[in-house]
Design a protein around this motif. Structure first.
Motif, mmCIF file in Angstrom:
data_model
loop_
_atom_site.group_PDB
_atom_site.id
_atom_site.type_symbol
_atom_site.label_atom_id
_atom_site.label_comp_id
_atom_site.label_asym_id
_atom_site.label_seq_id
_atom_site.Cartn_x
_atom_site.Cartn_y
_atom_site.Cartn_z
ATOM 1 N N PHE A 105 1.003 -1.204 -0.160
ATOM 2 C CA PHE A 105 -0.091 0.122 -0.088
ATOM 3 C C PHE A 105 0.958 1.184 -0.010
ATOM 4 O O PHE A 105 0.641 2.287 -0.785
ATOM 5 N N PRO A 106 1.922 1.435 0.671
ATOM 6 C CA PRO A 106 2.693 2.832 0.910
ATOM 7 C C PRO A 106 3.623 2.938 -0.357
ATOM 8 O O PRO A 106 3.456 4.047 -0.877
ATOM 9 N N LEU A 107 3.722 1.984 -1.273
ATOM 10 C CA LEU A 107 4.602 2.155 -2.418
ATOM 11 C C LEU A 107 3.552 2.571 -3.197
ATOM 12 O O LEU A 107 3.720 3.529 -4.100
ATOM 13 N N MET A 108 2.353 1.901 -3.367
ATOM 14 C CA MET A 108 1.155 2.568 -4.297
ATOM 15 C C MET A 108 0.806 3.964 -4.187
ATOM 16 O O MET A 108 0.864 4.680 -4.919
ATOM 17 N N VAL A 109 0.631 4.263 -2.716
ATOM 18 C CA VAL A 109 0.263 5.512 -2.527
ATOM 19 C C VAL A 109 1.384 6.686 -2.790
ATOM 20 O O VAL A 109 1.066 7.495 -3.298
ATOM 21 N N ARG A 110 2.540 6.350 -2.562
ATOM 22 C CA ARG A 110 3.777 7.084 -2.860
ATOM 23 C C ARG A 110 3.555 7.677 -4.184
ATOM 24 O O ARG A 110 3.804 8.792 -4.706
ATOM 25 N N ALA A 111 3.686 6.477 -5.001
ATOM 26 C CA ALA A 111 3.732 6.985 -6.721
ATOM 27 C C ALA A 111 2.315 7.711 -6.943
ATOM 28 O O ALA A 111 2.465 8.605 -7.603
ATOM 29 N N ILE A 112 1.151 7.153 -6.726
ATOM 30 C CA ILE A 112 -0.034 7.903 -7.132
ATOM 31 C C ILE A 112 -0.197 9.283 -6.531
ATOM 32 O O ILE A 112 -0.652 10.149 -7.221
ATOM 33 N N ARG A 113 0.263 9.295 -5.278
ATOM 34 C CA ARG A 113 0.210 10.638 -4.693
ATOM 35 C C ARG A 113 0.982 11.781 -5.671
ATOM 36 O O ARG A 113 0.693 12.753 -5.969
ATOM 37 N N GLN A 114 2.213 11.259 -5.903
ATOM 38 C CA GLN A 114 3.107 12.204 -6.667
ATOM 39 C C GLN A 114 2.641 12.535 -7.803
ATOM 40 O O GLN A 114 2.847 13.812 -8.349
ATOM 41 N N SER A 115 1.851 11.579 -8.659
ATOM 42 C CA SER A 115 1.528 11.867 -9.839
ATOM 43 C C SER A 115 0.206 12.909 -9.969
ATOM 44 O O SER A 115 -0.148 13.707 -10.732
ATOM 45 N N ILE A 116 -0.544 12.644 -8.730
ATOM 46 C CA ILE A 116 -1.564 13.558 -8.596
ATOM 47 C C ILE A 116 -1.178 14.836 -8.352
ATOM 48 O O ILE A 116 -1.888 15.936 -8.914
ATOM 49 N N GLU A 117 -0.165 15.007 -7.516
ATOM 50 C CA GLU A 117 0.419 16.242 -7.050
ATOM 51 C C GLU A 117 0.749 17.185 -8.449
ATOM 52 O O GLU A 117 0.747 18.087 -8.362
ATOM 53 N N ALA A 118 1.278 16.390 -9.294
ATOM 54 C CA ALA A 118 1.802 16.821 -10.487
ATOM 55 C C ALA A 118 0.749 17.214 -11.526
ATOM 56 O O ALA A 118 1.294 17.984 -12.405
#
Lengths: 231, 366
Positions: A105-118
């Protein structure tokens, strides 16, 4: 394939794929929701929520597995609740899937969160002026533009789920055919004399699956990029 | 039926000043005019609902968009806007066609092929429909953005410096579309800019902002013809007059009729009989006490001095009432003294025909 692999080895590969696929599919919607909340919303306790999400990444996997055992084990509150619903997961492959999902879960969230912030918030504003509600903006602008990151997160989560060992073996043990995933099987083979060849076959399969996942995500990412730049 | 006007009353503490803005934007195009940092963007963001920082009330006719006293704040997506941004903001993952159709799609309105085709034809973007925004030029992007805003069936059109990111050639490509919007659409348009030429060409109403305050409000001719109003400095000052095309001459000049006075300028696209707006920059006007003869300049407008404003430096601005309308001339204080100019003096304003820049020639005035 089955000729080359012994039945026990084949079982471990099939089980690992099943566990990893279910773990990934079931955690993806939550990961997207949590990523969006962490990227775009301001709420009380955001830092705490962020910490809890990342905890499995930092804690020793054995600790996570033990906590899962306390909560979802046969005598744990979550375990009894699931049992009552007929969904007991202790020492079952579903428990392995839960452990894999939580660890990935944390690995998924890190990648997805970054792309949403971008994603450019000015595009989201533009969508609002055109009459799109917040949910519509998310579905039609934010998510499609964050797709490359969602894909990366999915692959990372899947790879983590395939390779999860510590939490899984602590939580659901290492029962062939039930909870013995690829890493647990490799571990078991290495414990018995003459098991090295079988272990090596599983190692090779692990590498092939990981490479295939990476290449697949690369292909999709390129396709998304091309679509964005348009003809 | 007169379309509802936009009324804006806003108060907001900004970094360097307090925004205190009250104005009405009737049908037609209202230019919110001011230097960068004068508070224009805060106003338009509050009208759009993209920012909730301002206190006050914004209403379109009797529909209240926000009222901080009542704690009312209509979400942006329910305000029925058409917002044209400086940076177009097309969705990069959708074709031009899907960008144009976006508002209809999210509001689940029925398809209206006729309206769609009309907007596409007006903006000349038919050949672009299947392309991605990344493959469009700046001018093309902005035309698509205008189309996308129009197809949202807005009750209010907002434009935030829509030409600022374009070069001069692209600016003159886009300007006529805003003229058509102003003349053909009956919803109020709030248009933010810092460019005096756009004010002269587009404005029905001007609201000039400085440090968060409305410093002038009125028609374009009133505001730009006021010599005490020079937000862009005296150099940017210039009066706006209206004229009618009389005839096109063989030598490439077009003769206009401005209140009975003939004006010659390089060929304009309009046909004889069409009305248009001219902006005459104050620094392109020379004053003479006698009718000049033997000069190369072609346009001579007799008039009476209405006002002389002495600047802080060596310059002065003379406003002149002519049959064509109010004309401003920028000269030195020394000339004012040596010609003994004073209020009521009869003088001749000399405008070189080439001094009326094509970029400043507007389309048909309202």
């Amino acid at each position: 394939m089955t000729g080359w692999l012994g039945p026990e080895e084949w079982q471990a590969v099939a089980l690992s794929l099943k566990v990893a696929i279910w773990a990934t599919i079931l955690s993806l919607p939550f990961a997207i929701f949590v990523s969006h909340a962490l990227a775009r919303w301001d709420f009380r306790g955001k830092q705490i929520a962020n910490g809890v999400v990342h905890l499995p990444l930092i804690l020793p996997p054995v600790v996570t597995g033990y906590l899962l055992l306390l909560i979802f084990g046969v005598t744990g509150p979550g375990g009894r609740l699931l049992d009552a619903l007929g969904l007991g997961i202790a020492f079952q492959w579903t428990g392995a899937a839960l452990a894999a999902a939580i660890m990935g879960f944390p690995l998924m969230v890190r990648a997805i969160r970054q792309s949403i912030e971008a994603v450019d918030q000015r595009l989201e504003d533009a969508a609002a002026t055109l009459g799109a509600s917040r949910l519509q903006i998310f579905a039609t602008v934010t998510l499609p533009l964050a797709l490359p990151g969602v894909l990366t997160g999915t692959i990372l989560g899947f790879a983590k789920a395939m390779g999860e060992f510590g939490a899984t073996i602590t939580f659901v043990s290492n029962i062939p055919g039930q909870t013995q995933t690829l890493p647990s099987a490799i571990y078991s083979f290495l414990q018995v004399p003459g098991g090295e060849t079988a272990a090596m076959r599983l190692v090779i399969i692990s590498i092939i699956i990981a490479m295939a996942a990476l290449i697949l995500s690369e292909v999709f990412a390129r396709r998304i990029k091309n679509r964005m730049e348009g003809a | 039926m007169t379309p509802p006007a936009l009324s804006v009353h806003l108060r907001q503490a900004l970094a360097n000043f307090t925004l205190a803005v009250d104005f009405n934007a009737p049908a037609g195009l209202t230019v919110l005019f001011g230097a960068s940092g004068s508070g224009k963007t805060s106003v338009i963001d509050a009208v759009a609902g993209l920012s909730r920082a301002a206190m006050g009330r914004v209403a379109l006719g009797d529909q209240v968009l926000m009222d901080s006293k009542l704690g009312l704040h209509l979400p942006t997506h329910q305000r029925q806007l058409g917002y044209i941004f400086q940076d177009a903001r097309l969705f990069p993952h959708m074709s031009v066609e899907r960008n144009l159709d976006y508002a209809r799609w999210v509001t689940r309105a029925p398809k209206d092929r006729v309206a769609f085709d009309r907007v596409v034809d007006m903006l000349g973007i038919g050949p672009l429909l299947l392309r991605r925004p990344n493959r469009l030029s700046g001018g093309e992007k902005q035309r698509v953005a205008i189309g996308r805003a129009l197809l949202a069936r807005p009750k209010l059109i907002l434009a935030d410096e829509p030409l600022a990111a374009l070069d001069d050639a692209r600016k003159s490509e886009i300007l006529p579309y805003f003229e058509r919007l102003r003349d053909e659409s009956d919803v109020p348009i709030l248009y933010v800019t810092h460019a005096a030429t756009e004010v002269a060409r587009l404005a029905t109403t001007v609201v000039a902002l400085d440090a968060g305050q409305v410093i002038r409000q009125g028609t374009a001719a009133e505001v730009l013809g006021d010599p005490s109003f020079a937000p862009g400095g005296d150099r940017a000052m210039g009066a706006v007059i209206e004229a009618r095309v009389r005839t096109h001459h063989d030598d490439g000049l077009t003769e206009l009729d401005a209140g009975g006075l003939p004006l010659l300028l390089p060929h304009v696209a309009q046909s004889p009989g069409d009305r248009l707006r001219l902006r005459i920059a104050a620094q392109d006007v020379i004053l003479s006490k006698t009718r000049p003869e033997g000069m190369s300049a072609l346009n001579i407008l007799p008039g009476t001095i209405a006002d002389i404003r002495m600047g802080d430096g060596p310059g002065a601005v003379v406003s002149l009432d002519t049959a064509a309308g109010r004309v401003l001339a920028r000269l030195t204080k020394r000339s004012v003294h040596s010609l003994e100019l004073r209020q009521g003096s009869d003088v001749f304003a000399v405008v070189k025909s080439v001094a009326v820049a094509p970029g400043d020639v507007g389309g048909p005035a309202r």
